[in-house]
Design an enzyme around this catalytic site. Structure first.
Site, short mmCIF file in Angstrom:
data_model
loop_
_atom_site.label_atom_id
_atom_site.label_comp_id
_atom_site.label_asym_id
_atom_site.label_seq_id
_atom_site.Cartn_x
_atom_site.Cartn_y
_atom_site.Cartn_z
N SER A 14 43.98 38.19 44.05
CA SER A 14 42.79 38.78 44.70
C SER A 14 42.03 37.75 45.98
CB SER A 14 41.84 39.35 43.32
OG SER A 14 40.60 40.36 43.71
N ASP A 18 44.37 50.20 41.88
CA ASP A 18 43.47 49.30 42.29
C ASP A 18 42.04 49.79 42.22
OD1 ASP A 18 41.85 46.89 42.10
OD2 ASP A 18 43.61 46.00 43.28
N HIS A 59 43.78 46.51 38.90
CA HIS A 59 43.49 45.49 39.78
C HIS A 59 43.90 43.89 38.29
CE1 HIS A 59 41.90 43.03 42.12
NE2 HIS A 59 41.12 41.50 41.85
#
Length: 267
Positions: A163, A216, A248
């Site tokens: 991320s 996601d 995610h």
């Protein structure tokens, strides 16, 4: 503090006010306490040092010939990824999972949390914290420099992240003068993507693995695809992998692919 199979902890202060914790994955070695706190591994005794929540975490194999620096996502810590990366590393690879300092994050109403830089939007066209991104990249580059100083060639160092950490890994690799062994970016994006044309030539020909779940909800899959399209234009060894149903987070399948990628880049 110590996970299963770990033997001890060493704490060392760094110039940038971070802390470095070395989790020794070698049952024949005992870590040295250099802070005045107590550090005992394997026998059930407690290890205690102040400000542990802000320490970068290193999982170290004593006789390593390569290193992986892996950066966590927003609000996480190095501890959150240390065990996962340690589980897939070859025995000759040292793993470094630093923890970002806490800062107010605009996207989260100004609440403080571990963050590599401020996040103002998750819109590809939104405002970005350019100064913060560049400052964080310098910090990561200093970690690379420390590994080189310790005797690991930069070509034997891989940079990765999840991320926000993956975004920083991409930016750092594309603006570093250190020639790396490879880059892994999971569920991420290319920060300051309008400046990709300013990327240095140093790491344009190394392997890049970008991976993203198609469900996601935080960093949308479409954003990952757009990042992939941009990177393919400048990176001939860029690879994009999609994981069906993955949100995610990471998955066993994804981590197995990362494991293979590390083994191929850092044999």
């Amino acid at each position: 503090l110590c996970g299963r199979g770990e033997r001890g902890i060493q704490f060392v202060t760094m110039k940038n006010q971070f802390w470095l914790c070395l989790f020794i994955l070698n049952y024949g070695e005992q870590a040295e306490d250099v802070t005045g706190g107590h550090c005992v591994g394997g026998d059930g005794n407690q290890a205690s040092v102040s400000q542990v929540e802000n320490c970068p975490t290193t999982i170290l194999n004593i006789e390593h010939t390569a290193s992986v620096i892996f950066l966590h996502g927003l609000g996480d810590t190095g501890h959150g990824w240390a065990t996962s990366i340690a589980a897939i590393r070859p025995p000759h690879v040292k793993v470094i999972c630093p923890t970002a300092r806490k800062m107010p994050v605009t996207l989260n109403s100004g609440f403080q949390m571990p963050s590599w830089f401020d996040l103002k939007s998750l819109d590809p066209a939104g405002e970005e914290d350019e100064a913060g991104i560049k400052s964080a990249a310098k910090l990561v580059d200093s970690l690379i420099a420390e590994e080189v100083k310790s005797g690991v060639p930069s070509e034997r160092i891989m940079l990765g992240g999840f991320s926000q950490g993956g975004a920083l890994a991409l930016y750092t690799a594309l603006h570093s003068e250190h020639k790396l062994g490879g880059v892994v970016s999971l569920s991420s994006w290319a920060p300051l993507h309008k400046q990709l044309g300013q990327a240095t030539e140093t790491n344009k020909d190394i392997p890049f693995l970008q991976a993203h779940g198609d469900c996601d909800p935080v960093v949308p899959y479409k954003w990952g695809q757009l990042t992939s399209q941009l990177l393919r234009g400048i990176l001939p060894k860029h690879m994009f992998k999609t994981y069906k149903g993955l949100m995610h987070s990471s998955s066993d399948e994804e981590m197995e692919d990362v494991k293979k990628f590390i083994a191929e880049c850092l044999p």
